[in-house]
Motif scaffolding. Sequence first.
Motif, PDB file in Angstrom:
ATOM      1  N   LEU A 109       0.843  -1.185   0.000  1.00 13.95           N
ATOM      2  CA  LEU A 109       0.000   0.000   0.000  1.00 13.95           C
ATOM      3  C   LEU A 109       0.886   1.246   0.000  1.00 13.95           C
ATOM      4  N   PRO A 110       0.569   2.259  -0.829  1.00 14.37           N
ATOM      5  CA  PRO A 110       1.400   3.465  -0.859  1.00 14.37           C
ATOM      6  C   PRO A 110       1.179   4.308   0.396  1.00 14.37           C
ATOM      7  N   GLU A 111       2.180   5.099   0.732  1.00 13.76           N
ATOM      8  CA  GLU A 111       2.063   6.046   1.826  1.00 13.76           C
ATOM      9  C   GLU A 111       1.117   7.180   1.415  1.00 13.76           C
ATOM     10  N   ARG A 112       0.620   7.907   2.428  1.00 11.68           N
ATOM     11  CA  ARG A 112      -0.336   8.975   2.165  1.00 11.68           C
ATOM     12  C   ARG A 112       0.250  10.047   1.237  1.00 11.68           C
ATOM     13  N   GLU A 113       1.519  10.397   1.439  1.00 14.39           N
ATOM     14  CA  GLU A 113       2.127  11.458   0.619  1.00 14.39           C
ATOM     15  C   GLU A 113       2.330  11.030  -0.840  1.00 14.39           C
ATOM     16  N   THR A 145      -7.624   1.567   4.253  1.00 17.01           N
ATOM     17  CA  THR A 145      -6.892   2.823   4.367  1.00 17.01           C
ATOM     18  C   THR A 145      -6.952   3.600   3.057  1.00 17.01           C
ATOM     19  N   SER A 146      -6.486   4.849   3.109  1.00 12.97           N
ATOM     20  CA  SER A 146      -6.509   5.715   1.911  1.00 12.97           C
ATOM     21  C   SER A 146      -5.622   5.158   0.810  1.00 12.97           C
ATOM     22  N   GLY A 147      -4.506   4.514   1.174  1.00  5.80           N
ATOM     23  CA  GLY A 147      -3.640   3.938   0.157  1.00  5.80           C
ATOM     24  C   GLY A 147      -4.319   2.807  -0.584  1.00  5.80           C
ATOM     25  N   ALA A 148      -5.062   1.945   0.149  1.00  2.89           N
ATOM     26  CA  ALA A 148      -5.778   0.846  -0.492  1.00  2.89           C
ATOM     27  C   ALA A 148      -6.896   1.376  -1.389  1.00  2.89           C
ATOM     28  N   ILE A 149      -7.590   2.413  -0.889  1.00  5.78           N
ATOM     29  CA  ILE A 149      -8.675   2.999  -1.704  1.00  5.78           C
ATOM     30  C   ILE A 149      -8.111   3.610  -2.990  1.00  5.78           C
ATOM     31  N   ALA A 150      -6.930   4.233  -2.928  1.00  8.02           N
ATOM     32  CA  ALA A 150      -6.304   4.826  -4.122  1.00  8.02           C
ATOM     33  C   ALA A 150      -5.938   3.747  -5.134  1.00  8.02           C
ATOM     34  N   LEU A 151      -5.471   2.576  -4.641  1.00  5.69           N
ATOM     35  CA  LEU A 151      -5.140   1.483  -5.563  1.00  5.69           C
ATOM     36  C   LEU A 151      -6.406   0.888  -6.181  1.00  5.69           C
ATOM     37  N   GLN A 152      -7.482   0.801  -5.394  1.00  2.48           N
ATOM     38  CA  GLN A 152      -8.752   0.325  -5.941  1.00  2.48           C
ATOM     39  C   GLN A 152      -9.264   1.278  -7.024  1.00  2.48           C
ATOM     40  N   ASP A 153      -9.086   2.550  -6.787  1.00  2.00           N
ATOM     41  CA  ASP A 153      -9.513   3.538  -7.781  1.00  2.00           C
ATOM     42  C   ASP A 153      -8.693   3.411  -9.061  1.00  2.00           C
ATOM     43  N   LEU A 154      -7.396   3.107  -8.933  1.00  3.53           N
ATOM     44  CA  LEU A 154      -6.548   2.882 -10.097  1.00  3.53           C
ATOM     45  C   LEU A 154      -7.103   1.754 -10.962  1.00  3.53           C
ATOM     46  N   ALA A 155      -7.490   0.656 -10.325  1.00  4.94           N
ATOM     47  CA  ALA A 155      -8.029  -0.474 -11.084  1.00  4.94           C
ATOM     48  C   ALA A 155      -9.386  -0.138 -11.695  1.00  4.94           C
TER      49      ALA A 155
END
Length: 633
Positions: free
Chosen positions: A204-208, A240-250
Motif C-alpha cells: 500500500l502506498p504512503e499517504r504522501e 486505508t486511503s492507500g488501499a482505496i487509491a489502488l482500488q480507484d486505479l483499477a
Amino acid sequence: MLAVLAVVTTMGFSVRAQSQAQVDLYALQTDSFPAMTAALDVFDASGVFVSGLTAENITVLEDDQPRPLDSLQELQPGVQFVLAINPGPIFAIRDSNAVSRYDKIAAPLRDWAAARPAESADDFPQGHRDDVSLVTTDGLVSLPSRCCAHMKSASDFLDVLAAYQPDSRAITPSLITLSRALDIAAEPTAQSGMKRAVLFITPLPEREAIPTLQSLTARAAQLKIRVYVWMVAPKDYFSTSGAIALQDLAAQTGGQAFPFSGAEALPDLETYLTPLRHTYALTYTSAIKTPGSHTLMIQVALQGQTASAAPLTFDLDVQPPNPILVSLPEQILRQSPDVKSNNLTAFAPTEEKIEIIVEFPDGHPRPLVRTTLYVDGIIADENTSEPFDKFTWNLNSYTSSGQHNLQVEAVDSLGLSKVSLGVPVTVTVVQPPRGLQVFLVRNSLWIAGGAVLLAGAALGLILFAGGRLRRAANTDRGLERKMRLDPLTQPISPRAEVLTAEKPGLQLPWARRRKNAPAYLVRLKSDGQPVTAPPIPLTGSEMTFGANPTQATHVLDDPSVSPLHARLKKERNGEFYLLDQNSIAGTWVNYEPVKNEPRRLKHGDILHLGQLSYRFMLRKPPEKSKPRIIQQK
C-alpha cells in the motif's frame, strides 16, 4: 470486522464498475478512405468479452447518419502484458511454514507461465502470442536492463522469475515501477487490436504518494491501459486511503484490485488476460464528402438492450478528383487525302485520341464512376466504365478552321466531381484547292473523253472541208482556163471579191474583247516608283490576297505575307473596301494600320500588305475640282 468490510467494499467497487455492458471503439484507420476500419471491444456487465456478434448486432453511425457495415471479423490477437513487481519489506514476511509472501506471489505466476503454449507461434491462436515484459524496482543483475526485461516466450518468463530473488527487506517500494510499466505498455503493439494490461503487485502506498498515484491513474486511463492490482498488506489495512487509491486505479482503467494478506488464493492471470485477447475488426464504407472533423459511433444490440461506444472524433481531408488533360496537341490539321477530293467530311484525320490523368489531392484514391470530355461546353465523349482515362474526339463536323476549348470532368464513387481548366486547341481545315489546274485534275477523265470526241469531230470536219476545197479548186481552175481562152468574157474571181470586200481591222467572230478592270493595284518600289510588272486588275466583287494558293485568289510571294493576309471587296456602288485577315505583319493604307473595321480606298491610296507596297488606281479617276478664287473685300 474491518478486514471483512474492506473486502466487501472492494468487491462492491468492482461490481459497480462492471454493472453494465461496455463498448470500446478504437484504432480507426482512414488510410484507405472511403473504406474505413476500426477495432471494437464488447464486454458484458461482468467484464467478459462478448463473442459471436454478427453484422445484425452492429449499427454504424457516421456523423449521426447510419452506414451499412461491410464486414465484422472476430480476432484473437495477443495481449501486451507488463508485470510490475514493487517489492518491500512486507513481501519478506513468512508464514508458519516459512514461506514468504513473495514466494506465494511468484508461485501462481510461474504456474501461469508453465501452462502457456510452447514457443512455436503455431501453438498460439491465429499465430499471435502475448507480448510479456517484467518491471522491478530494484533491478536484476541477470537482465540486460536494470529496471525491466522483455520476454519472447513462456520459457523466458520462467527463467526471469527463477533468477529474480529480491531482498525485500532492503528494498524501498516506489511508484516509479508503475510509471515504467505504463511506458512499456504504451509502446506500439506488435499486432493490431492488441490490448494493453499491467499487473501491479505492490504494498500500500504512503499517504504522501497518493497524489502521484492519482496522476498515474489518469495517465493509464488516457492510454487505455488496464491496470490490475495485487495489494500486499495486512488484512486490517485494506480500508486505508492507500488501499482505496489502488482500488480507484483499477476501477478507472477497467482492471480489478485484489487484496492479498498472505492467506488468500491469488487469481489466475488467465481470468484477466483471456477476455483481452479477443477483439472485432469492422469495415464500412464512408459517405463523408466534406473535409474537417467528423464523428464515428457504434451501437451494439445485446439481449434486447443497446450499448453504445463513446463517439470517436477524427479529422479527414476530402477533396474532389482532379482531372488533367495530357499530351494535347496545340493544332490539328485537317486536309483532303488527295487533290481530286473536295468532300470535307472525308478530310483526315477524322478523330483525335485524348488521354487524361486523375489525381486525388486528399491522398485517398477512389473508384471513378464517370469521366466526360467537353468541347466548347458540349459533351464530345463520355466514359461510364473502364477505361476512364481515354476519349475519342470526333472531327468530322469541323469543316472550317477555328479554336476550340477542351475540358474534362471526373466524378468519383462519392459523387464528388471537378471540371478541369480549359485547354485551347486549334483545328485548321485546309480548304479544297480551286482554279483551272484543280478543275482539270478533278475532271481529267471527262476532259480526256471530250478531247477525244472533239479531235474526232475536228478530223471529220477537216476531211469534209478538204473535199469541198478540192471541188472548189477544180472549179476555179476550169474558170481560169476558160478566161484565158475568152478574155472578154472573163469573170471576176469570187476570192478576189472577198478580198476586195475585206476591210482592215476586221475581227474574228470568236475573238473575245478584253474587258477593262474598274481598278488596279500597281506594284511600287521602295522609293515609291512603280515597277515594270503588270498591275493587278481588280475585277471581282471579292478578292483575297495571301501566300497560300488554297486560301487566296491573288498569291503574293513574300515572307511577310500571311497565308490569308487581306480581303478586298467591291460594293455595288463601285467603292472598294480593304480588310485585314488577322495577318502577322499587318495591312496598311496610307501608312495607317487597318484594324477591325474595313477601310474605304480612294484613287491614289498607298497600300502595304506586309512589306509589299501598292498604289490603288481607278480606271476612271475622279475629276479634280477646279480651284475657286474667292475675292476678298
